[in-house]
Design an enzyme around this catalytic site. Structure first.
Site, PDB file in Angstrom:
ATOM      1  N   GLY A  66       0.814  -1.210   0.000  1.00  0.00           N
ATOM      2  CA  GLY A  66       0.000   0.000   0.000  1.00  0.00           C
ATOM      3  C   GLY A  66       0.848   1.261   0.000  1.00  0.00           C
ATOM      4  N   SER A  67       1.742   1.376   0.991  1.00  0.00           N
ATOM      5  CA  SER A  67       2.639   2.539   1.057  1.00  0.00           C
ATOM      6  C   SER A  67       4.045   2.203   0.602  1.00  0.00           C
ATOM      7  CB  SER A  67       2.704   3.090   2.484  1.00  0.00           C
ATOM      8  OG  SER A  67       3.419   2.194   3.323  1.00  0.00           O
ATOM      9  N   GLY A  70       6.346  -0.789   4.837  1.00  0.00           N
ATOM     10  CA  GLY A  70       6.531  -2.086   5.481  1.00  0.00           C
ATOM     11  C   GLY A  70       7.310  -3.041   4.602  1.00  0.00           C
ATOM     12  N   GLU A  71       7.065  -2.967   3.307  1.00  0.00           N
ATOM     13  CA  GLU A  71       7.756  -3.835   2.363  1.00  0.00           C
ATOM     14  C   GLU A  71       9.248  -3.530   2.336  1.00  0.00           C
ATOM     15  OE1 GLU A  71       3.612  -3.937   1.958  1.00  0.00           O
ATOM     16  OE2 GLU A  71       4.862  -2.149   1.769  1.00  0.00           O
ATOM     17  N   HIS A  98      23.693   6.389  -5.979  1.00  0.00           N
ATOM     18  CA  HIS A  98      24.407   6.621  -4.727  1.00  0.00           C
ATOM     19  C   HIS A  98      24.349   5.450  -3.759  1.00  0.00           C
ATOM     20  CE1 HIS A  98      24.169  11.308  -5.079  1.00  0.00           C
ATOM     21  NE2 HIS A  98      24.678  10.732  -6.145  1.00  0.00           N
ATOM     22  N   ARG A 132      32.888   7.988  -4.373  1.00  0.00           N
ATOM     23  CA  ARG A 132      32.777   8.185  -2.925  1.00  0.00           C
ATOM     24  C   ARG A 132      31.704   7.307  -2.294  1.00  0.00           C
ATOM     25  NH1 ARG A 132      29.745  12.325  -5.278  1.00  0.00           N
ATOM     26  NH2 ARG A 132      27.790  12.819  -4.223  1.00  0.00           N
ATOM     27  N   ARG A 136      30.768   4.035   1.399  1.00  0.00           N
ATOM     28  CA  ARG A 136      29.531   4.093   2.191  1.00  0.00           C
ATOM     29  C   ARG A 136      28.793   2.754   2.144  1.00  0.00           C
ATOM     30  NH1 ARG A 136      28.414  10.081  -0.249  1.00  0.00           N
ATOM     31  NH2 ARG A 136      30.120  11.041   0.911  1.00  0.00           N
TER      32      ARG A 136
END
Length: 150
Positions: A66-67, A70-71, A98, A132, A136
């Protein structure tokens, strides 16, 4: 490219449309479910999708709900997965350039299918920039492996 895809019921309609789109583009798709609009718990479908990427069975993964929040959280529980929740062209592009994301999360209730398909296309065709950003990503990998970050 071989792409794993999974959703809960709230992302099912977009999952089906994205699968068709990916196949039209010539990609191989591993459908990890769900297979209907019946209410279901997203971890049951998202974790196997992310695991297919982590195992190297698939090069990338796409998860939907849905949003998408959570996934993304569920996918990121799997070691070796860097799942990015994307809602615009720029978030899709930067998640690859990135962050070298290997799983994409999209919220069906948040954006139109046209935007979702454009995000998928951008995400699939954008290369990791390196430079760079390599260090990270290595710091994330070290943390995930239980090693100290530099």
């Amino acid at each position: 490219m071989k792409i794993a895809i999974g959703s809960d019921h709230a992302g099912f309609k977009y999952k089906e449309q994205i699968i068709a789109h990916l196949k039209e583009l010539g990609h191989e798709v591993k459908d990890c479910g769900t297979y209907s609009l019946d209410s279901t718990d997203y971890p049951l479908w998202i974790i196997p999708t992310a695991e297919a990427v982590a195992r190297g069975e698939c090069e990338r993964g796409i998860v939907l709900g849905g949003s998408g929040n959570g996934e993304a959280m569920a996918a990121n529980k799997v070691k070796g997965v860097r799942c990015a929740l994307c809602w615009s062209d720029e978030t899709a592009q930067l998640s690859r350039q990135h962050n070298n994301s290997n799983v994409l999360s999209i919220g069906e209730r948040m954006i139109s299918i046209e935007i979702a398909l454009r995000i998928v296309d951008i995400w699939l065709t954008t290369e990791f920039e390196g430079g760079r950003h390599v260090n990270r990503i290595a710091e994330l990998d070290r943390y995930e492996a239980g090693q100290p970050m530099q």
